[in-house]
Design a protein around this motif. Structure first.
Motif, PDB file in Angstrom:
ATOM      1  N   TYR A  21       4.777  24.266  78.165  1.00 49.10           N
ATOM      2  CA  TYR A  21       4.256  22.966  78.576  1.00 49.10           C
ATOM      3  C   TYR A  21       2.811  23.034  79.080  1.00 49.10           C
ATOM      4  CZ  TYR A  21       9.059  21.279  78.393  1.00 49.10           C
ATOM      5  OH  TYR A  21      10.316  20.925  77.974  1.00 49.10           O
ATOM      6  N   THR A  22       2.124  24.139  78.851  1.00 44.86           N
ATOM      7  CA  THR A  22       0.787  24.318  79.414  1.00 44.86           C
ATOM      8  C   THR A  22      -0.222  23.275  78.943  1.00 44.86           C
ATOM      9  OG1 THR A  22       0.247  25.918  77.690  1.00 44.86           O
ATOM     10  CG2 THR A  22       1.062  26.791  79.785  1.00 44.86           C
ATOM     11  N   ASP A  23       0.029  22.650  77.809  1.00 40.32           N
ATOM     12  CA  ASP A  23      -0.905  21.637  77.310  1.00 40.32           C
ATOM     13  C   ASP A  23      -0.850  20.338  78.122  1.00 40.32           C
ATOM     14  OD1 ASP A  23       1.688  21.274  76.287  1.00 40.32           O
ATOM     15  OD2 ASP A  23       0.931  20.052  74.631  1.00 40.32           O
ATOM     16  N   LEU A  24       0.122  20.202  79.011  1.00 40.18           N
ATOM     17  CA  LEU A  24       0.230  18.987  79.820  1.00 40.18           C
ATOM     18  C   LEU A  24      -0.868  18.867  80.877  1.00 40.18           C
ATOM     19  CD1 LEU A  24       4.041  18.451  80.328  1.00 40.18           C
ATOM     20  CD2 LEU A  24       2.455  17.089  78.988  1.00 40.18           C
ATOM     21  N   HIS A  25      -1.609  19.950  81.156  1.00 42.78           N
ATOM     22  CA  HIS A  25      -2.744  19.847  82.078  1.00 42.78           C
ATOM     23  C   HIS A  25      -3.726  18.777  81.586  1.00 42.78           C
ATOM     24  CE1 HIS A  25      -2.060  23.060  84.946  1.00 42.78           C
ATOM     25  NE2 HIS A  25      -1.702  23.846  83.964  1.00 42.78           N
ATOM     26  N   ASN A  26      -3.838  18.618  80.288  1.00 38.65           N
ATOM     27  CA  ASN A  26      -4.759  17.622  79.731  1.00 38.65           C
ATOM     28  C   ASN A  26      -4.298  16.194  79.964  1.00 38.65           C
ATOM     29  OD1 ASN A  26      -6.482  19.602  78.678  1.00 38.65           O
ATOM     30  ND2 ASN A  26      -5.207  19.825  76.871  1.00 38.65           N
ATOM     31  N   SER A  27      -3.056  15.995  80.363  1.00 41.10           N
ATOM     32  CA  SER A  27      -2.516  14.650  80.606  1.00 41.10           C
ATOM     33  C   SER A  27      -2.645  14.216  82.062  1.00 41.10           C
ATOM     34  CB  SER A  27      -1.045  14.603  80.204  1.00 41.10           C
ATOM     35  OG  SER A  27      -0.900  14.879  78.837  1.00 41.10           O
ATOM     36  N   CYS A  28      -3.112  15.101  82.931  1.00 37.82           N
ATOM     37  CA  CYS A  28      -3.221  14.789  84.356  1.00 37.82           C
ATOM     38  C   CYS A  28      -4.348  13.788  84.598  1.00 37.82           C
ATOM     39  CB  CYS A  28      -3.479  16.056  85.165  1.00 37.82           C
ATOM     40  SG  CYS A  28      -3.606  15.743  86.935  1.00 37.82           S
ATOM     41  N   HIS A  29      -4.025  12.735  85.358  1.00 34.20           N
ATOM     42  CA  HIS A  29      -5.017  11.703  85.673  1.00 34.20           C
ATOM     43  C   HIS A  29      -5.316  11.631  87.164  1.00 34.20           C
ATOM     44  CE1 HIS A  29      -5.013  10.161  81.609  1.00 34.20           C
ATOM     45  NE2 HIS A  29      -3.692  10.219  81.622  1.00 34.20           N
ATOM     46  N   GLN A  30      -4.749  12.533  87.961  1.00 34.20           N
ATOM     47  CA  GLN A  30      -4.984  12.544  89.403  1.00 34.20           C
ATOM     48  C   GLN A  30      -6.197  13.418  89.711  1.00 34.20           C
ATOM     49  OE1 GLN A  30      -0.320  12.557  90.374  1.00 34.20           O
ATOM     50  NE2 GLN A  30      -1.610  13.128  92.078  1.00 34.20           N
ATOM     51  N   LEU A  31      -7.361  13.011  89.246  1.00 36.43           N
ATOM     52  CA  LEU A  31      -8.561  13.824  89.375  1.00 36.43           C
ATOM     53  C   LEU A  31      -9.368  13.532  90.629  1.00 36.43           C
ATOM     54  CD1 LEU A  31      -9.665  13.706  85.632  1.00 36.43           C
ATOM     55  CD2 LEU A  31      -8.230  15.393  86.793  1.00 36.43           C
ATOM     56  N   GLN A  32      -9.014  12.477  91.353  1.00 36.56           N
ATOM     57  CA  GLN A  32      -9.716  12.167  92.600  1.00 36.56           C
ATOM     58  C   GLN A  32      -8.763  11.467  93.559  1.00 36.56           C
ATOM     59  OE1 GLN A  32     -12.963   9.691  91.442  1.00 36.56           O
ATOM     60  NE2 GLN A  32     -11.689   7.949  90.931  1.00 36.56           N
ATOM     61  N   ASP A  33      -9.112  11.510  94.857  1.00 36.03           N
ATOM     62  CA  ASP A  33      -8.322  10.795  95.850  1.00 36.03           C
ATOM     63  C   ASP A  33      -8.512   9.296  95.661  1.00 36.03           C
ATOM     64  OD1 ASP A  33      -7.408  13.101  97.067  1.00 36.03           O
ATOM     65  OD2 ASP A  33      -9.038  13.154  98.527  1.00 36.03           O
ATOM     66  N   ILE A  34      -7.429   8.540  95.785  1.00 38.31           N
ATOM     67  CA  ILE A  34      -7.495   7.081  95.694  1.00 38.31           C
ATOM     68  C   ILE A  34      -7.098   6.528  97.059  1.00 38.31           C
ATOM     69  CG2 ILE A  34      -6.605   5.015  94.570  1.00 38.31           C
ATOM     70  CD1 ILE A  34      -6.019   6.768  92.122  1.00 38.31           C
ATOM     71  N   PRO A  35      -8.086   5.959  97.795  1.00 40.19           N
ATOM     72  CA  PRO A  35      -7.768   5.437  99.123  1.00 40.19           C
ATOM     73  C   PRO A  35      -7.029   4.111  99.049  1.00 40.19           C
ATOM     74  CG  PRO A  35     -10.075   5.072  98.608  1.00 40.19           C
ATOM     75  CD  PRO A  35      -9.494   5.848  97.457  1.00 40.19           C
ATOM     76  N   LEU A  36      -6.216   3.849 100.068  1.00 45.48           N
ATOM     77  CA  LEU A  36      -5.535   2.572 100.194  1.00 45.48           C
ATOM     78  C   LEU A  36      -6.570   1.543 100.641  1.00 45.48           C
ATOM     79  CD1 LEU A  36      -2.733   1.144 100.209  1.00 45.48           C
ATOM     80  CD2 LEU A  36      -2.646   1.671 102.642  1.00 45.48           C
ATOM     81  N   PRO A  37      -6.709   0.429  99.915  1.00 41.77           N
ATOM     82  CA  PRO A  37      -7.692  -0.582 100.318  1.00 41.77           C
ATOM     83  C   PRO A  37      -7.444  -1.043 101.761  1.00 41.77           C
ATOM     84  CG  PRO A  37      -6.829  -1.083  98.142  1.00 41.77           C
ATOM     85  CD  PRO A  37      -5.998   0.031  98.703  1.00 41.77           C
ATOM     86  N   HIS A  38      -8.482  -1.038 102.548  1.00 43.18           N
ATOM     87  CA  HIS A  38      -8.460  -1.445 103.953  1.00 43.18           C
ATOM     88  C   HIS A  38      -7.608  -0.532 104.822  1.00 43.18           C
ATOM     89  CE1 HIS A  38     -10.413  -5.059 102.508  1.00 43.18           C
ATOM     90  NE2 HIS A  38      -9.390  -5.268 101.685  1.00 43.18           N
ATOM     91  N   GLY A  39      -7.187   0.596 104.300  1.00 44.69           N
ATOM     92  CA  GLY A  39      -6.409   1.566 105.067  1.00 44.69           C
ATOM     93  C   GLY A  39      -7.299   2.752 105.381  1.00 44.69           C
ATOM     94  N   ILE A  40      -8.005   2.692 106.468  1.00 43.91           N
ATOM     95  CA  ILE A  40      -8.999   3.718 106.806  1.00 43.91           C
ATOM     96  C   ILE A  40      -8.323   5.083 106.935  1.00 43.91           C
ATOM     97  CG2 ILE A  40     -10.715   4.428 108.507  1.00 43.91           C
ATOM     98  CD1 ILE A  40     -10.995   1.408 109.177  1.00 43.91           C
ATOM     99  N   GLY A  41      -8.687   5.991 106.042  1.00 44.08           N
ATOM    100  CA  GLY A  41      -8.158   7.342 106.067  1.00 44.08           C
ATOM    101  C   GLY A  41      -6.784   7.510 105.445  1.00 44.08           C
ATOM    102  N   ILE A  42      -6.213   6.468 104.893  1.00 46.49           N
ATOM    103  CA  ILE A  42      -4.891   6.549 104.272  1.00 46.49           C
ATOM    104  C   ILE A  42      -5.067   6.605 102.758  1.00 46.49           C
ATOM    105  CG2 ILE A  42      -2.663   5.409 103.957  1.00 46.49           C
ATOM    106  CD1 ILE A  42      -3.139   4.015 106.641  1.00 46.49           C
ATOM    107  N   LEU A  43      -4.438   7.596 102.150  1.00 55.49           N
ATOM    108  CA  LEU A  43      -4.547   7.742 100.699  1.00 55.49           C
ATOM    109  C   LEU A  43      -3.360   7.095  99.999  1.00 55.49           C
ATOM    110  CD1 LEU A  43      -5.744  11.423 100.285  1.00 55.49           C
ATOM    111  CD2 LEU A  43      -7.099   9.338 100.124  1.00 55.49           C
TER     112      LEU A  43
END
Length: 59
Positions: A21-43
């Motif tokens: 399953y090593t080719d599944l690395h190319n399917s990963c879309h979690q490349l950056q932190d996504i903050p919760l809108p108006h949630g200071i410091g909450i991801l």
């Protein structure tokens, strides 16, 4: 692989650690932190901690 490291990987990268399953690395879309809108410091979603993303390339 320690449990703490497994929980910080995306579903795709966690499955990509298994043989065949090593080719599944190319399917990963979690490349950056996504903050919760108006949630200071909450991801809403944290960045995948897989080494293929930290090195700037894909496995």
């Amino acid at each position: 692989m320690p449990i703490s490291e497994m929980t910080s990987l995306s579903t795709e990268c966690l499955l990509a650690t298994r043989p065949g399953y090593t080719d599944l690395h190319n399917s990963c879309h979690q490349l950056q932190d996504i903050p919760l809108p108006h949630g200071i410091g909450i991801l809403l979603q944290s960045r995948c901690a897989c080494s293929c993303h930290r090195s700037g390339g894909r496995a």
